[in-house]
Scaffold this motif. Structure first.
Motif, PDB file in Angstrom:
ATOM      1  N   MET A   1      -9.897 -37.937 -14.570  1.00 28.40           N
ATOM      2  CA  MET A   1     -10.211 -37.678 -15.964  1.00 28.40           C
ATOM      3  C   MET A   1      -9.035 -38.094 -16.825  1.00 28.40           C
ATOM      4  SD  MET A   1     -11.625 -34.150 -17.469  1.00 28.40           S
ATOM      5  CE  MET A   1     -11.375 -33.684 -19.120  1.00 28.40           C
ATOM      6  N   GLY A   2      -9.306 -38.833 -17.917  1.00 29.41           N
ATOM      7  CA  GLY A   2      -8.254 -39.321 -18.800  1.00 29.41           C
ATOM      8  C   GLY A   2      -7.712 -38.229 -19.707  1.00 29.41           C
ATOM      9  N   ARG A   3      -6.591 -38.541 -20.312  1.00 30.04           N
ATOM     10  CA  ARG A   3      -5.991 -37.612 -21.278  1.00 30.04           C
ATOM     11  C   ARG A   3      -6.886 -37.492 -22.500  1.00 30.04           C
ATOM     12  NH1 ARG A   3      -0.134 -39.850 -22.235  1.00 30.04           N
ATOM     13  NH2 ARG A   3      -1.150 -40.190 -24.199  1.00 30.04           N
ATOM     14  N   PRO A   4      -6.928 -36.299 -23.107  1.00 32.83           N
ATOM     15  CA  PRO A   4      -7.705 -36.160 -24.339  1.00 32.83           C
ATOM     16  C   PRO A   4      -7.050 -36.967 -25.468  1.00 32.83           C
ATOM     17  CG  PRO A   4      -6.505 -34.137 -23.851  1.00 32.83           C
ATOM     18  CD  PRO A   4      -6.306 -35.062 -22.688  1.00 32.83           C
ATOM     19  N   ARG A   5      -7.883 -37.469 -26.350  1.00 28.87           N
ATOM     20  CA  ARG A   5      -7.399 -38.259 -27.476  1.00 28.87           C
ATOM     21  C   ARG A   5      -6.472 -37.398 -28.321  1.00 28.87           C
ATOM     22  NH1 ARG A   5     -12.094 -40.755 -30.098  1.00 28.87           N
ATOM     23  NH2 ARG A   5     -11.930 -42.124 -28.337  1.00 28.87           N
ATOM     24  N   GLY A   6      -5.326 -37.960 -28.693  1.00 31.55           N
ATOM     25  CA  GLY A   6      -4.321 -37.218 -29.435  1.00 31.55           C
ATOM     26  C   GLY A   6      -4.383 -37.416 -30.942  1.00 31.55           C
ATOM     27  N   PHE A   7      -5.517 -37.884 -31.454  1.00 31.86           N
ATOM     28  CA  PHE A   7      -5.621 -38.082 -32.899  1.00 31.86           C
ATOM     29  C   PHE A   7      -7.056 -37.864 -33.332  1.00 31.86           C
ATOM     30  CE2 PHE A   7      -6.261 -42.256 -30.983  1.00 31.86           C
ATOM     31  CZ  PHE A   7      -7.348 -42.762 -31.666  1.00 31.86           C
ATOM     32  N   ASP A   8      -7.223 -37.601 -34.618  1.00 34.02           N
ATOM     33  CA  ASP A   8      -8.538 -37.404 -35.215  1.00 34.02           C
ATOM     34  C   ASP A   8      -9.071 -38.777 -35.614  1.00 34.02           C
ATOM     35  OD1 ASP A   8     -10.723 -36.901 -36.857  1.00 34.02           O
ATOM     36  OD2 ASP A   8      -9.727 -35.315 -38.004  1.00 34.02           O
ATOM     37  N   GLU A   9     -10.073 -39.255 -34.901  1.00 34.87           N
ATOM     38  CA  GLU A   9     -10.600 -40.601 -35.131  1.00 34.87           C
ATOM     39  C   GLU A   9     -11.096 -40.780 -36.562  1.00 34.87           C
ATOM     40  OE1 GLU A   9     -14.085 -43.504 -33.400  1.00 34.87           O
ATOM     41  OE2 GLU A   9     -13.140 -42.096 -32.016  1.00 34.87           O
ATOM     42  N   ALA A  10     -11.797 -39.790 -37.097  1.00 32.28           N
ATOM     43  CA  ALA A  10     -12.321 -39.889 -38.470  1.00 32.28           C
ATOM     44  C   ALA A  10     -11.184 -40.004 -39.474  1.00 32.28           C
ATOM     45  CB  ALA A  10     -13.209 -38.692 -38.795  1.00 32.28           C
ATOM     46  N   GLU A  11     -10.119 -39.254 -39.261  1.00 30.84           N
ATOM     47  CA  GLU A  11      -8.971 -39.309 -40.177  1.00 30.84           C
ATOM     48  C   GLU A  11      -8.269 -40.667 -40.075  1.00 30.84           C
ATOM     49  OE1 GLU A  11      -6.234 -38.591 -43.043  1.00 30.84           O
ATOM     50  OE2 GLU A  11      -8.114 -37.538 -42.666  1.00 30.84           O
ATOM     51  N   VAL A  12      -8.182 -41.206 -38.888  1.00 30.69           N
ATOM     52  CA  VAL A  12      -7.575 -42.530 -38.699  1.00 30.69           C
ATOM     53  C   VAL A  12      -8.401 -43.591 -39.417  1.00 30.69           C
ATOM     54  CG1 VAL A  12      -7.159 -44.324 -36.948  1.00 30.69           C
ATOM     55  CG2 VAL A  12      -6.306 -42.004 -36.591  1.00 30.69           C
ATOM     56  N   VAL A  13      -9.712 -43.519 -39.302  1.00 31.22           N
ATOM     57  CA  VAL A  13     -10.592 -44.494 -39.954  1.00 31.22           C
ATOM     58  C   VAL A  13     -10.455 -44.379 -41.471  1.00 31.22           C
ATOM     59  CG1 VAL A  13     -13.021 -45.120 -40.337  1.00 31.22           C
ATOM     60  CG2 VAL A  13     -12.181 -44.686 -38.015  1.00 31.22           C
ATOM     61  N   ARG A  14     -10.450 -43.152 -42.002  1.00 32.35           N
ATOM     62  CA  ARG A  14     -10.303 -42.942 -43.449  1.00 32.35           C
ATOM     63  C   ARG A  14      -8.963 -43.493 -43.932  1.00 32.35           C
ATOM     64  NH1 ARG A  14      -7.419 -40.646 -46.682  1.00 32.35           N
ATOM     65  NH2 ARG A  14      -6.306 -39.441 -45.142  1.00 32.35           N
ATOM     66  N   SER A  15      -7.925 -43.206 -43.212  1.00 29.45           N
ATOM     67  CA  SER A  15      -6.595 -43.678 -43.601  1.00 29.45           C
ATOM     68  C   SER A  15      -6.492 -45.203 -43.490  1.00 29.45           C
ATOM     69  CB  SER A  15      -5.543 -42.994 -42.723  1.00 29.45           C
ATOM     70  OG  SER A  15      -4.256 -43.215 -43.205  1.00 29.45           O
ATOM     71  N   ALA A  16      -7.125 -45.776 -42.482  1.00 27.05           N
ATOM     72  CA  ALA A  16      -7.141 -47.237 -42.336  1.00 27.05           C
ATOM     73  C   ALA A  16      -7.896 -47.870 -43.507  1.00 27.05           C
ATOM     74  CB  ALA A  16      -7.778 -47.643 -41.008  1.00 27.05           C
ATOM     75  N   ALA A  17      -8.985 -47.230 -43.954  1.00 27.04           N
ATOM     76  CA  ALA A  17      -9.733 -47.752 -45.101  1.00 27.04           C
ATOM     77  C   ALA A  17      -8.834 -47.807 -46.332  1.00 27.04           C
ATOM     78  CB  ALA A  17     -10.967 -46.884 -45.373  1.00 27.04           C
ATOM     79  N   GLU A  18      -8.032 -46.782 -46.538  1.00 26.72           N
ATOM     80  CA  GLU A  18      -7.099 -46.780 -47.668  1.00 26.72           C
ATOM     81  C   GLU A  18      -6.108 -47.930 -47.558  1.00 26.72           C
ATOM     82  OE1 GLU A  18      -5.219 -42.960 -47.762  1.00 26.72           O
ATOM     83  OE2 GLU A  18      -7.034 -41.947 -48.464  1.00 26.72           O
ATOM     84  N   LEU A  19      -5.589 -48.133 -46.371  1.00 27.16           N
ATOM     85  CA  LEU A  19      -4.614 -49.209 -46.168  1.00 27.16           C
ATOM     86  C   LEU A  19      -5.252 -50.581 -46.391  1.00 27.16           C
ATOM     87  CD1 LEU A  19      -1.654 -49.706 -45.415  1.00 27.16           C
ATOM     88  CD2 LEU A  19      -2.364 -49.835 -43.027  1.00 27.16           C
ATOM     89  N   PHE A  20      -6.422 -50.822 -45.804  1.00 26.73           N
ATOM     90  CA  PHE A  20      -7.107 -52.100 -45.992  1.00 26.73           C
ATOM     91  C   PHE A  20      -7.508 -52.314 -47.451  1.00 26.73           C
ATOM     92  CE2 PHE A  20      -8.314 -51.768 -41.325  1.00 26.73           C
ATOM     93  CZ  PHE A  20      -7.507 -52.817 -40.906  1.00 26.73           C
ATOM     94  N   ALA A  21      -7.865 -51.255 -48.157  1.00 21.74           N
ATOM     95  CA  ALA A  21      -8.263 -51.377 -49.569  1.00 21.74           C
ATOM     96  C   ALA A  21      -7.079 -51.739 -50.455  1.00 21.74           C
ATOM     97  CB  ALA A  21      -8.893 -50.074 -50.063  1.00 21.74           C
ATOM     98  N   GLY A  22      -5.896 -51.421 -50.012  1.00 25.70           N
ATOM     99  CA  GLY A  22      -4.711 -51.731 -50.796  1.00 25.70           C
ATOM    100  C   GLY A  22      -4.031 -53.024 -50.399  1.00 25.70           C
ATOM    101  N   ARG A  23      -4.207 -53.437 -49.158  1.00 28.41           N
ATOM    102  CA  ARG A  23      -3.449 -54.570 -48.645  1.00 28.41           C
ATOM    103  C   ARG A  23      -4.274 -55.739 -48.145  1.00 28.41           C
ATOM    104  NH1 ARG A  23       1.172 -52.534 -44.621  1.00 28.41           N
ATOM    105  NH2 ARG A  23       2.700 -51.860 -46.155  1.00 28.41           N
ATOM    106  N   THR A  24      -5.527 -55.621 -47.971  1.00 32.53           N
ATOM    107  CA  THR A  24      -6.427 -56.606 -47.377  1.00 32.53           C
ATOM    108  C   THR A  24      -6.325 -56.591 -45.852  1.00 32.53           C
ATOM    109  OG1 THR A  24      -5.011 -58.596 -47.278  1.00 32.53           O
ATOM    110  CG2 THR A  24      -6.179 -58.153 -49.366  1.00 32.53           C
ATOM    111  N   TYR A  25      -7.286 -57.210 -45.234  1.00 33.95           N
ATOM    112  CA  TYR A  25      -7.316 -57.315 -43.773  1.00 33.95           C
ATOM    113  C   TYR A  25      -6.156 -58.171 -43.278  1.00 33.95           C
ATOM    114  CZ  TYR A  25      -9.019 -58.496 -39.101  1.00 33.95           C
ATOM    115  OH  TYR A  25      -9.135 -58.681 -37.745  1.00 33.95           O
ATOM    116  N   ASP A  26      -6.056 -59.393 -43.819  1.00 36.71           N
ATOM    117  CA  ASP A  26      -5.004 -60.301 -43.361  1.00 36.71           C
ATOM    118  C   ASP A  26      -3.612 -59.816 -43.742  1.00 36.71           C
ATOM    119  OD1 ASP A  26      -6.762 -62.040 -42.093  1.00 36.71           O
ATOM    120  OD2 ASP A  26      -7.021 -63.291 -43.873  1.00 36.71           O
ATOM    121  N   GLY A  27      -3.520 -59.008 -44.786  1.00 40.42           N
ATOM    122  CA  GLY A  27      -2.233 -58.481 -45.225  1.00 40.42           C
ATOM    123  C   GLY A  27      -1.798 -57.228 -44.489  1.00 40.42           C
TER     124      GLY A  27
END
Length: 190
Positions: A1-27
């Motif tokens: 059995m693998g280790r449990p995930r150490g982060f909140d996936e939904a929070e990571v996705v939300r935070s990534a959306a903020e980053l992509f919205a400010g910097r673009t995908y390629d940026g």
């Protein structure tokens, strides 16, 4: 059995959306994502498969959680003036319109999946704007009135997105608000 995930996936996705919205995908590099999200590179790859996988998850999240509620408020607006006010009142820190704009110009031309999501979002914005135009018209049923309302809805969507783009580029909020009010008042006068 693998280790449990150490982060909140939904929070990571939300935070990534903020980053992509400010910097673009390629940026935005994987190193930027790792630093911003506080998640190990291997965990990102294991969970999302790739930077693109995370981007798609972030775009979907943004469309569902930021853009869809805004579309709902626009659709319920009593007329174009209120619809424009709702659209321009969208939080400057929200990802919805900003990530949609960046996705439309940067990723949609080279990624058919993103292009499909962008097209659906534009169509939803057009339908919502159309509802506000029809509310102002008293729900006229003639084909020519329907065609005009559809054309005005698309123009209203384009104007709102253009104003959001200008706001992102540094045009003062006052100038953007005045332009939005002028467009909406013209539509109200027709």
């Amino acid at each position: 059995m693998g280790r449990p995930r150490g982060f909140d996936e939904a929070e990571v996705v939300r935070s990534a959306a903020e980053l992509f919205a400010g910097r673009t995908y390629d940026g935005t590099s994987i190193d930027d994502l790792v630093a911003h999200l506080g998640v190990h590179r291997n965990s990102l790859y294991k969970t999302f498969g790739s930077k693109r996988g995370l981007y798609l998850a972030a775009l979907r999240w943004s469309l569902e959680h930021d853009l869809a509620p805004l579309i709902g408020r626009i659709a319920e607006a009593a007329g174009p003036l209120e619809a424009v006010r709702e659209a321009l009142a969208a939080p400057a820190t929200g990802t919805g319109l900003d990530l949609l704009l960046l996705a439309a110009v940067e990723r949609a031309p080279v990624d058919t999946e993103v292009a499909g999501m962008v097209a659906e979002a534009f169509a939803a914005l057009d339908r919502a704007a159309g509802a506000s135009v029809r509310a102002d018209d008293g729900d006229s049923d003639s084909d020519s009135d329907s065609d005009e309302a559809s054309g005005l809805a698309t123009a209203l969507t384009a104007a709102v997105l253009g104003l959001r783009l200008r706001a992102r580029s540094g045009t003062s909020g006052t100038a953007v608000d005045r332009a939005g009010a002028a467009i909406a008042q013209r539509l109200d006068q027709r």
